[in-house]
Design an enzyme around this catalytic site. Structure first.
Site, PDB file in Angstrom:
ATOM      1  N   LYS A   1     -19.727 -13.715 -29.014  1.00 42.98           N
ATOM      2  CA  LYS A   1     -19.212 -12.990 -27.850  1.00 42.98           C
ATOM      3  C   LYS A   1     -18.432 -11.762 -28.305  1.00 42.98           C
ATOM      4  O   LYS A   1     -18.527 -10.692 -27.684  1.00 42.98           O
ATOM      5  CB  LYS A   1     -18.321 -13.914 -27.005  1.00 42.98           C
ATOM      6  CG  LYS A   1     -17.629 -13.250 -25.810  1.00 42.98           C
ATOM      7  CD  LYS A   1     -18.592 -12.880 -24.687  1.00 42.98           C
ATOM      8  CE  LYS A   1     -17.898 -12.094 -23.579  1.00 42.98           C
ATOM      9  NZ  LYS A   1     -17.167 -12.919 -22.635  1.00 42.98           N
TER      10      LYS A   1
ATOM     11  N   LYS B   1      -8.364  -7.082 -23.495  1.00 47.76           N
ATOM     12  CA  LYS B   1      -8.077  -8.447 -23.959  1.00 47.76           C
ATOM     13  C   LYS B   1      -9.139  -8.891 -24.966  1.00 47.76           C
ATOM     14  O   LYS B   1      -8.822  -9.449 -26.021  1.00 47.76           O
ATOM     15  CB  LYS B   1      -8.028  -9.404 -22.765  1.00 47.76           C
ATOM     16  CG  LYS B   1      -7.885 -10.867 -23.146  1.00 47.76           C
ATOM     17  CD  LYS B   1      -8.919 -11.731 -22.455  1.00 47.76           C
ATOM     18  CE  LYS B   1      -9.364 -12.889 -23.283  1.00 47.76           C
ATOM     19  NZ  LYS B   1     -10.508 -13.595 -22.716  1.00 47.76           N
TER      20      LYS B   1
END
Lengths: 306, 306
Positions: A179, A247
């Site tokens: 990811k 983030k």
């Protein structure tokens, strides 16, 4: 009773009913599974109870009654709290149960958690997703799953209810790493589009024409084809916001730091996005990166089509 | 006599029979046009004479007998020399003739040349191409054409013989600028792939798996799909060499300098490629950029599959 009957008899738990988790939990309900849910903000459980889900008051209570527990929360400390905090899952997870973490969090901490849970004979699959809120709602997410083969196969029938592409990418932690690699590809691709279109505009080349003339070639990308026209139209409505992107980039930079590899482009982009957050633009789409390049060029950050 | 008959009666000239120009000139011959050629190294004219082309001894001589003159040479000073040097085209170009420049060169100098030639009633279309030597041989290049509408339309029947996608992108110079935008997109996309795959490898995620799991999503690109697997296989044979890439990036940085826009990613990549050139790797494919990231990580530059 066949193996499939047994599988469909797994009692499922879902912790974290935000925009992603809410859609995924709903799809597990719709697939006919027995689903128990927990969410910090209790009001978000309502759409799930309407689909037949049971609501409990803590992760620990959920663990006590479930065979497989899905987690989908915001960040590394949130997963840690859900797993090991007061009234966390670990207090009452039973031997033979399985955690599937859909959050995007630290690969290193993921491996630590999986190890701690393995000591209790609890399995672990890290399974971050891409495809956005629309993919979560429609069950068309891409799932990057890290874990032991047997654990991923046990999870697969349920992952099929939330995603359309389930890839087992390697051992525990590699789902998260994959990811993060995806996020590197996303933002560096975006930087290229931003830098290229600012050059086009400055030299009197219509950015829409530049996109059309280049997107089919060796410089082509999802970002160019999909966000290039939006940039040219000054449409910065978010597909994925700068704040959320930041983030994930922080996770990339932490991982790069731990692994001792350079992340020269990602770190640059992280700083560029920070200049936009400082201007209050963190809620815009990540293709707003072009405004950081425009600021460097001394161009005024233009108002957006909202 | 129809307009089409008149067009097909244009006498064509071609200056620069390198790997790109040679293929393009051959396709003009094969399309049945009357083609005269000039090349600094005379031996390269042989394949063209076999296709029926006439060979002359200087650009000036070529200009004297042609209606439309194609140029495909290496760099900005080369085009300048062909146009305005001793025995250059400008000495004998006739009013009403047209220059089509397929070289990748400075957009600013291109506008200067077009202006000088307009004073002699000579038209100008800058028409850089992408698609590589294979595209040149097969007549499947993408052509980014800058120029006045009438000039581009006059050129189009001949451009159709060398390319499969002909895009009129704007006024003179914007063809070159569009090519430079394309090169920004190419190399920044490459940087993302390099940084992402180094992160994958360092964290124990198989780069081939990382490519497969991400190429269909928002981080997907031509580079990831086509060069990602080659990087994972350590195959650095050139589709486009680092040395050629550097020449184009120098043009990007010059243009950015003239236009006063930042090129933060492109300038970084230019420096990273330079470290590879310093190691004698300039003849490798531009996806060798990954080795620069590996070097920054303290990893040895590994030997290649050749």
């Amino acid at each position: 009773m066949t193996a499939n009957d047994q599988k469909s008899g797994d009692r499922l738990g879902f912790v974290g009913l935000g925009i992603m988790g809410g859609g995924m939990a709903a799809n597990l309900c719709r697939a006919g599974h027995d689903v128990t849910v927990y969410n910090r903000t209790a009001s978000k459980t309502k759409p799930l109870t309407e689909l037949g889900a049971t609501v409990v008051a803590s992760p620990a209570e959920l663990a006590a009654s479930c065979d497989i527990v899905f987690v989908c929360v915001s960040d590394t400390p949130d997963v840690e709290q859900v797993l090991f905090g007061a009234s966390g899952l670990a207090e009452r997870l039973r031997p033979g149960s399985l955690i599937i973490d859909h959050s995007t969090v630290s690969p290193t901490r993921t491996r630590d958690w999986a190890k701690q849970l393995a000591d209790k004979d609890v399995g672990y699959v890290d399974a971050p997703v891409s495809g956005g809120s629309e993919g979560a709602a429609n069950g068309t997410l891409s799932v990057m799953a890290g874990g032991e083969q047997a654990a991923v196969e046990r999870a697969r029938p349920y992952l099929d209810a939330v995603g359309s592409t389930i890839t087992h990418v390697g051992p525990v932690g590699t789902g998260q790493l994959c990811k993060l690699v995806n996020q590197v590809l996303v933002v560096v691709s975006m930087l290229g589009v931003a830098e290229g279109l600012v050059l086009a505009q400055a030299g009197g080349l219509d950015p829409q024409v530049a996109v059309a003339a280049t997107k089919g070639g060796a410089g082509g990308s999802w970002m160019l084809a999909n966000r290039g026209p939006q940039i040219a139209a000054r449409d910065f409505r978010p597909g994925f916001t700068i704040d959320l992107q930041q983030k994930d980039l922080r996770l990339v930079l932490e991982a790069a730091d731990e692994l001792g590899v350079p992340a020269v482009a990602t770190s640059l982009i992280h700083q560029l996005y920070r200049t936009l957050q400082a201007e209050g633009l963190g809620g815009e789409g990540n293709h707003g990166l072009v405004k950081a390049i425009e600021k460097l060029a001394g161009l005024t950050v233009r108002s957006d089509q909202r």
